[in-house]
Design a protein around this motif. Sequence first.
Motif, mmCIF file in Angstrom:
data_model
loop_
_atom_site.group_PDB
_atom_site.id
_atom_site.type_symbol
_atom_site.label_atom_id
_atom_site.label_comp_id
_atom_site.label_asym_id
_atom_site.label_seq_id
_atom_site.Cartn_x
_atom_site.Cartn_y
_atom_site.Cartn_z
ATOM 1 N N ARG A 10 -1.319 -12.471 0.191
ATOM 2 C CA ARG A 10 -1.491 -11.149 -0.422
ATOM 3 C C ARG A 10 -0.999 -10.050 0.520
ATOM 4 O O ARG A 10 -1.228 -10.111 1.729
ATOM 5 N N GLN A 11 -0.356 -9.052 -0.069
ATOM 6 C CA GLN A 11 0.172 -7.939 0.708
ATOM 7 C C GLN A 11 -0.262 -6.609 0.099
ATOM 8 O O GLN A 11 -0.326 -6.466 -1.127
ATOM 9 N N LEU A 12 -0.539 -5.640 0.988
ATOM 10 C CA LEU A 12 -0.763 -4.265 0.557
ATOM 11 C C LEU A 12 0.482 -3.477 0.933
ATOM 12 O O LEU A 12 0.821 -3.359 2.103
ATOM 13 N N VAL A 13 1.163 -2.958 -0.077
ATOM 14 C CA VAL A 13 2.446 -2.287 0.119
ATOM 15 C C VAL A 13 2.292 -0.786 -0.117
ATOM 16 O O VAL A 13 1.628 -0.357 -1.073
ATOM 17 N N TYR A 14 2.903 0.005 0.755
ATOM 18 C CA TYR A 14 2.856 1.476 0.668
ATOM 19 C C TYR A 14 4.234 2.010 0.299
ATOM 20 O O TYR A 14 5.240 1.624 0.894
ATOM 21 N N LYS A 15 4.261 2.920 -0.685
ATOM 22 C CA LYS A 15 5.506 3.549 -1.132
ATOM 23 C C LYS A 15 5.427 5.048 -0.828
ATOM 24 O O LYS A 15 4.893 5.821 -1.625
ATOM 25 N N PRO A 16 5.929 5.475 0.325
ATOM 26 C CA PRO A 16 5.782 6.878 0.753
ATOM 27 C C PRO A 16 6.367 7.886 -0.226
ATOM 28 O O PRO A 16 5.858 9.001 -0.337
ATOM 29 N N ASP A 17 7.431 7.512 -0.939
ATOM 30 C CA ASP A 17 8.069 8.467 -1.842
ATOM 31 C C ASP A 17 7.191 8.815 -3.035
ATOM 32 O O ASP A 17 7.404 9.836 -3.689
ATOM 33 N N LYS A 18 6.177 8.002 -3.312
ATOM 34 C CA LYS A 18 5.274 8.273 -4.432
ATOM 35 C C LYS A 18 3.951 8.902 -3.970
ATOM 36 O O LYS A 18 3.153 9.327 -4.790
ATOM 37 N N CYS A 19 3.735 8.946 -2.661
ATOM 38 C CA CYS A 19 2.472 9.459 -2.112
ATOM 39 C C CYS A 19 2.450 10.981 -2.123
ATOM 40 O O CYS A 19 3.444 11.631 -1.803
ATOM 41 N N ILE A 20 1.300 11.568 -2.500
ATOM 42 C CA ILE A 20 1.147 13.032 -2.521
ATOM 43 C C ILE A 20 0.163 13.511 -1.456
ATOM 44 O O ILE A 20 -0.184 14.689 -1.420
ATOM 45 N N GLY A 21 -0.310 12.617 -0.615
ATOM 46 C CA GLY A 21 -1.184 13.013 0.487
ATOM 47 C C GLY A 21 -2.577 13.420 0.072
ATOM 48 O O GLY A 21 -3.239 14.189 0.774
ATOM 49 N N CYS A 22 -3.065 12.890 -1.041
ATOM 50 C CA CYS A 22 -4.361 13.341 -1.558
ATOM 51 C C CYS A 22 -5.555 12.692 -0.862
ATOM 52 O O CYS A 22 -6.659 13.221 -0.893
ATOM 53 N N GLY A 23 -5.343 11.515 -0.270
ATOM 54 C CA GLY A 23 -6.431 10.855 0.436
ATOM 55 C C GLY A 23 -7.447 10.165 -0.454
ATOM 56 O O GLY A 23 -8.502 9.745 0.031
ATOM 57 N N THR A 24 -7.148 10.014 -1.746
ATOM 58 C CA THR A 24 -8.080 9.322 -2.646
ATOM 59 C C THR A 24 -8.311 7.895 -2.172
ATOM 60 O O THR A 24 -9.422 7.372 -2.230
ATOM 61 N N CYS A 25 -7.257 7.260 -1.682
ATOM 62 C CA CYS A 25 -7.371 5.898 -1.168
ATOM 63 C C CYS A 25 -8.279 5.837 0.056
ATOM 64 O O CYS A 25 -9.030 4.873 0.246
ATOM 65 N N VAL A 26 -8.210 6.872 0.884
ATOM 66 C CA VAL A 26 -9.048 6.930 2.086
ATOM 67 C C VAL A 26 -10.521 7.031 1.693
ATOM 68 O O VAL A 26 -11.399 6.423 2.323
ATOM 69 N N GLN A 27 -10.793 7.804 0.629
ATOM 70 C CA GLN A 27 -12.159 7.914 0.124
ATOM 71 C C GLN A 27 -12.716 6.557 -0.288
ATOM 72 O O GLN A 27 -13.894 6.265 -0.067
ATOM 73 N N ALA A 28 -11.879 5.759 -0.905
ATOM 74 C CA ALA A 28 -12.350 4.518 -1.523
ATOM 75 C C ALA A 28 -12.344 3.313 -0.602
ATOM 76 O O ALA A 28 -13.043 2.331 -0.874
ATOM 77 N N CYS A 29 -11.579 3.358 0.483
ATOM 78 C CA CYS A 29 -11.431 2.184 1.349
ATOM 79 C C CYS A 29 -12.781 1.737 1.927
ATOM 80 O O CYS A 29 -13.447 2.493 2.632
ATOM 81 N N PRO A 30 -13.199 0.502 1.654
ATOM 82 C CA PRO A 30 -14.515 0.050 2.136
ATOM 83 C C PRO A 30 -14.559 -0.212 3.639
ATOM 84 O O PRO A 30 -15.626 -0.286 4.226
ATOM 85 N N LYS A 31 -13.393 -0.337 4.266
ATOM 86 C CA LYS A 31 -13.341 -0.637 5.688
ATOM 87 C C LYS A 31 -12.941 0.566 6.535
ATOM 88 O O LYS A 31 -12.965 0.486 7.769
ATOM 89 N N GLY A 32 -12.562 1.671 5.911
ATOM 90 C CA GLY A 32 -12.206 2.878 6.650
ATOM 91 C C GLY A 32 -10.995 2.729 7.534
ATOM 92 O O GLY A 32 -10.938 3.308 8.628
#
Length: 340
Positions: A10-32
């Motif tokens: 399994r891979q977690l892939v990041y696509k910077p061109d689609k990111c808006i810098g909102c940090g919603t993912c940071v809010q939800a990450c269970p491991k910080g």
Amino acid sequence: MSVFSEKKDRQLVYKPDKCIGCGTCVQACPKGVLAVGAVGAIARGLLDADFLEMKESENCIVCGICAKVCPTGALELKQEGKSLIDMSYISRAMKPTSVNDNCVHCGLCEDICPRGCIEVTREISEDGSLKLVGKTLIDTECCIHCGWCAAVCPVDAISVEKPFEGRWTRDENVCQTCHTCVDVCPANAIFNKKAKPGERVEKISHRPDACIYCGACAVACPVDAIDVRKTAILPEMEKKGPLEKKLLEIPAPEALLRTHLETDEAACLGCGNCVIVCPVNALDNRELAAGYLYNMDEKALLGVKNGKISVVNQERCGGDGTCALICPVNAIWLVKKEVE
């Protein structure tokens, strides 16, 4: 595209061109393990970096919760190279912005789209009627569902579903009008009103109907004057309950200091413009911008010492880059530093 983390197949892939810098993912990450910061400087083109990065990839369990809550699909979970995105992901569950046959191809939507996601081609009809014919194409991969296009459409031909419902507030006394939020907002939902002579207006104004309540403005604000809370996830999606527990009524994540201020004393004119416009300085002492630049011994972040710029406290920097924007000789700038 970059691989943030990998566990077995399994891979977690990041696509910077689609990111808006909102940090919603940071809010939800269970491991910080996700970090967002310097959103203002990056959005203003002052720093060559991505909005998001991973602090401790070895601690990531590749659970995919960050990808599920991302409103733009900037994070994606893959297994053996195949996407795992389904209807439990907000970006997938949202109905794509669409245009129906009522469209008259006037081009208003193309003109107003804050992300440049719409292309209209048109020509005069050759069947003898007084009308335009053509195509209105919406790039659904680019669209952030702000609703501007639907709002200006004169024939109600466009349908938009937003990711979140929410609440946006700003402390007028804390806000220093640095315009970082205006530059960062992906939906053009924050702006400065033009005041008439003698009229008093808000420092910064908000367009609720355009806002997607992503929280990018709150993450980017160098003085924490803005508070954005998500109050509902709007798309009908699978497993909505657990995601709402992660996001609803949660404040925007604290921005990590991902930059370091550097200066060129040889180039510096000692004008003090950067010291005056620095929002952290202005919040610390309201008299700074009122003509007391050289009468104050202590500054919060930037000062002028012996006629040259001086960084008083790097840790107070909000990573907005307002100082670099105003410097007439490029004597101050931000560089990316490694996150801890």
